[in-house]
Every structure is written in structure tokens, then in C-alpha cells.
Write an enzyme that holds these catalytic residues in place. Structure first.
Site, PDB file in Angstrom:
ATOM      1  N   SER A   1       0.818  -1.165   0.112  1.00  0.00           N
ATOM      2  CA  SER A   1       0.031   0.166  -0.206  1.00  0.00           C
ATOM      3  C   SER A   1       0.895   1.391  -0.017  1.00  0.00           C
ATOM      4  O   SER A   1       1.705   1.359   0.868  1.00  0.00           O
ATOM      5  CB  SER A   1      -0.833   0.176   1.249  1.00  0.00           C
TER       6      SER A   1
ATOM      7  N   ASP B   1      -4.718   3.621  -1.723  1.00  0.00           N
ATOM      8  CA  ASP B   1      -5.502   3.808  -0.833  1.00  0.00           C
ATOM      9  C   ASP B   1      -6.167   5.365  -0.901  1.00  0.00           C
ATOM     10  O   ASP B   1      -5.598   6.242  -0.696  1.00  0.00           O
ATOM     11  CB  ASP B   1      -5.010   3.777   0.725  1.00  0.00           C
TER      12      ASP B   1
ATOM     13  N   MET C   1      -8.668   8.339   0.081  1.00  0.00           N
ATOM     14  CA  MET C   1      -9.495   8.480   1.255  1.00  0.00           C
ATOM     15  C   MET C   1      -9.932  10.014   1.269  1.00  0.00           C
ATOM     16  O   MET C   1      -9.059  10.699   0.669  1.00  0.00           O
ATOM     17  CB  MET C   1      -8.574   8.404   2.594  1.00  0.00           C
TER      18      MET C   1
ATOM     19  N   HIS D   1      -8.385   1.103  -3.447  1.00  0.00           N
ATOM     20  CA  HIS D   1      -9.365   1.137  -2.516  1.00  0.00           C
ATOM     21  C   HIS D   1      -9.922   2.168  -2.299  1.00  0.00           C
ATOM     22  O   HIS D   1      -9.226   3.073  -1.653  1.00  0.00           O
ATOM     23  CB  HIS D   1      -8.409   0.240  -1.300  1.00  0.00           C
TER      24      HIS D   1
ATOM     25  N   MET E   1     -11.940   4.455  -0.147  1.00  0.00           N
ATOM     26  CA  MET E   1     -12.612   4.813   1.225  1.00  0.00           C
ATOM     27  C   MET E   1     -13.244   6.190   0.998  1.00  0.00           C
ATOM     28  O   MET E   1     -12.916   7.250   1.887  1.00  0.00           O
ATOM     29  CB  MET E   1     -11.422   4.833   2.450  1.00  0.00           C
TER      30      MET E   1
HETATM   31  C1  DX5 Z   1      -5.977   1.578   5.656  1.00  0.00           C
HETATM   32  C2  DX5 Z   1      -5.661   1.013   4.250  1.00  0.00           C
HETATM   33  C3  DX5 Z   1      -4.436   0.014   4.285  1.00  0.00           C
HETATM   34  C4  DX5 Z   1      -3.357   0.424   5.004  1.00  0.00           C
HETATM   35  C5  DX5 Z   1      -2.467  -0.716   5.487  1.00  0.00           C
HETATM   36  O1  DX5 Z   1      -7.095   2.359   5.765  1.00  0.00           O
HETATM   37  O2  DX5 Z   1      -6.714   0.576   3.604  1.00  0.00           O
HETATM   38  O3  DX5 Z   1      -4.524  -0.400   3.139  1.00  0.00           O
HETATM   39  O4  DX5 Z   1      -2.670   1.267   4.363  1.00  0.00           O
HETATM   40  O5  DX5 Z   1      -1.361  -0.442   6.037  1.00  0.00           O
HETATM   41  P1  DX5 Z   1      -0.519  -1.297   6.971  1.00  0.00           P
HETATM   42  O6  DX5 Z   1       0.176  -2.367   6.239  1.00  0.00           O
HETATM   43  O7  DX5 Z   1       0.638  -0.415   7.707  1.00  0.00           O
HETATM   44  O8  DX5 Z   1      -1.698  -1.829   8.356  1.00  0.00           O
HETATM   45 ZN    ZN Z   2      -6.096  -0.312   1.540  1.00  0.00          ZN
END
Ligand code: DX5
Ligand code: ZN
Length: 226
Positions: free
Chosen positions: A10, A37, A39, A74, A76
Site C-alpha cells: 500500500s 488507498d 481517502m 481501494h 474509502m
Molecule cells: C487503511 C488502508 C490500508 C493500510 C495498510 O485504511 O486501507 O491499506 O494502508 O497499512 P498497514 O499495512 O501499515 O496496516
Molecule cells: Zn487499503
């Protein structure tokens, strides 16, 4: 049947001042997918990047021999549809979203697939899988959150293992080729447990980025997966 495991670093934990180089480095270190990711500081209490960054990174998402590496977006965010289409046009290969972030889940899946790319649903730690009853035949990816969405570097939530097992049963009953991805708190020392629960694709942010050598970590994960 042998499982093809995929490791999806990620970029949330990458050096945002050098994202293009980071994507190339982690692919050179053996990454199978790039986990992106998104957001919006609305659905989750954090703000990251949009379609323009995805478009800028797309040319870097390939191996040294020029083979494209999938960008696994992804979302969010809420609402979902308009930005999902923008990410598809910006080069996303897979787009997953949280069903509780969409007023019309089936229509959001259709919006993503109308652009010819793969669609997935993401399940937060307290979210049940019941929506799969009406969507399992439409999706290509199930993403199980093993942390609450919004931040990297959190601890793995063990109850996610039980949900991975249930999701694997849904996939087997469907008879479809659906990837089962787990996201959050994945490390070289717990990835085997997640695979044993039935996952085949693993997101890892802070376990990889910020470490001196990405290949060492990815190799450790592959050894653990066997
Ligand atoms: C959190 C993200 C994850 C995060 C994972 O909302 O969706 O993808 O980046 O990070 P680690 O591997 O550090 O938990
Ligand atoms: Zn993610």
C-alpha cells in the site's frame, strides 16, 4: 490446488515526495499489485490522493521488462460512483469500495464494470458479509479489512480471520474466480495465519515502506507463504 499468492504494497506508507520512484522500487522488490488507498476525509478521517495521482503513477506501474503491474484502488470514499469512473479512466485495474459508502451497491459495481475493469467490495471489521448474497456473482475481489480504515501502521484485528474463512466459503460456493484480499496490519510474521484462513492477496503498507530494503521484507513474506 496450488494458490497463487499476491502481495500488494500500500503506497499509503510510501514517501509521498517520491511516489513514482517508490512504485518502481517496490515492483523491483517483487510486488504483484500496487494498493492505492483513496481517502476523502468524509467516509474515513483522513485525506489522501485522487485520480490524477493514479494517472501520474500508471506509467511507473510496470516491471523492468515492461509488464504492467495492476493498480488495486481501494476507495474509502462516499459517494462512490463518479470517482470510481474517474479512477477507471485514470488507469485503475481493480476498484473496490465499501458497500456502506454507496446508496446503491449493485449500481456502483455496474459503474465500475461498465469501464471494463474489475470490481470489489470491502468489509470493515464490524461489517457482515450479507451483501454478498446479492453481489457475489458480480464481483472479482473481496477485501477484508483487518484494521479500521483510514490509517497505516495499525495492529491486526484477529476477528478478521473468521471473516476471511466465511468469505472463502462464499467464493467456493459461487464457483467464481474471486480474489480474497486482506488489508491492514499484515506482517511477515502473521501473513501465514491469514493465508491459512483462506486469503490469497495481502496488502502491506508499513511492513514494507519505511524499511531499509523492500525486497528483504517481500521475500520474507513469500517464504512465510511457502
Ligand atoms: C487503511 C488502508 C490500508 C493500510 C495498510 O485504511 O486501507 O491499506 O494502508 O497499512 P498497514 O499495512 O501499515 O496496516
Ligand atoms: Zn487499503
Amino acid at each position: 490446488m496450488t494458490t497463487t499468492y499476491r502481495i500488494a504494497p500500500s503506497i499509503l506508507s510510501a514517501d509521498f515526495a517520491r511516489l513514482g520512484e517508490e512504485v518502481k522500487s517496490v515492483i523491483d522488490a517483487g510486488a504483484d499489485w500496487i494498493h492505492f488507498d483513496v481517502m476523502d476525509n468524509h467516509y474515513v478521517p483522513n485525506l489522501t490522493f485522487g485520480p490524477m495521482i493514479c494517472q501520474a503513477l500508471k506509467p511507473h506501474a510496470k516491471t523492468a521488462s515492461g509488464v504492467a503491474v495492476p493498480i488495486d484502488v481501494h476507495l474509502m470514499i462516499s459517494p462512490v460512483d463518479a470517482l470510481a469512473v474517474s479512477f477507471a479512466e485514470a488507469g485503475a485495474d481493480l476498484i473496490s469500495f465499501h458497500p456502506d459508502a454507496s446508496a446503491h451497491v449493485h449500481r456502483s459495481i455496474q459503474a465500475i464494470k461498465s469501464k471494463g475493469i474489475k470490481a470489489g467490495l470491502v468489509f470493515n471489521p464490524a461489517k457482515s458479509l450479507e451483501v454478498l448474497e446479492w453481489t457475489i456473482d458480480e464481483i472479482d475481489l473481496i477485501l477484508i479489512m483487518s484494521v479500521n480504515p483510514g490509517f497505516g501502521g495499525q495492529s491486526f484485528i484477529d476477528s478478521a480471520l473468521r471473516k476471511v474463512e466465511l468469505a472463502r466459503q462464499w467464493i467456493e460456493r459461487s464457483g467464481r474466480d474471486i480474489r480474497l484480499e486482506v488489508d491492514g496490519g499484515i506482517k511477515a510474521d502473521n501473513i501465514r495465519r491469514v493465508a491459512d484462513a483462506g486469503a490469497d492477496t495481502f496488502v502491506a503498507g508499513s511492513a514494507i515502506f519505511g524499511k531499509p530494503d523492500y525486497k528483504t521484507v517481500i521475500d520474507q513474506m513469500r517464504v512465510a507463504l511457502g
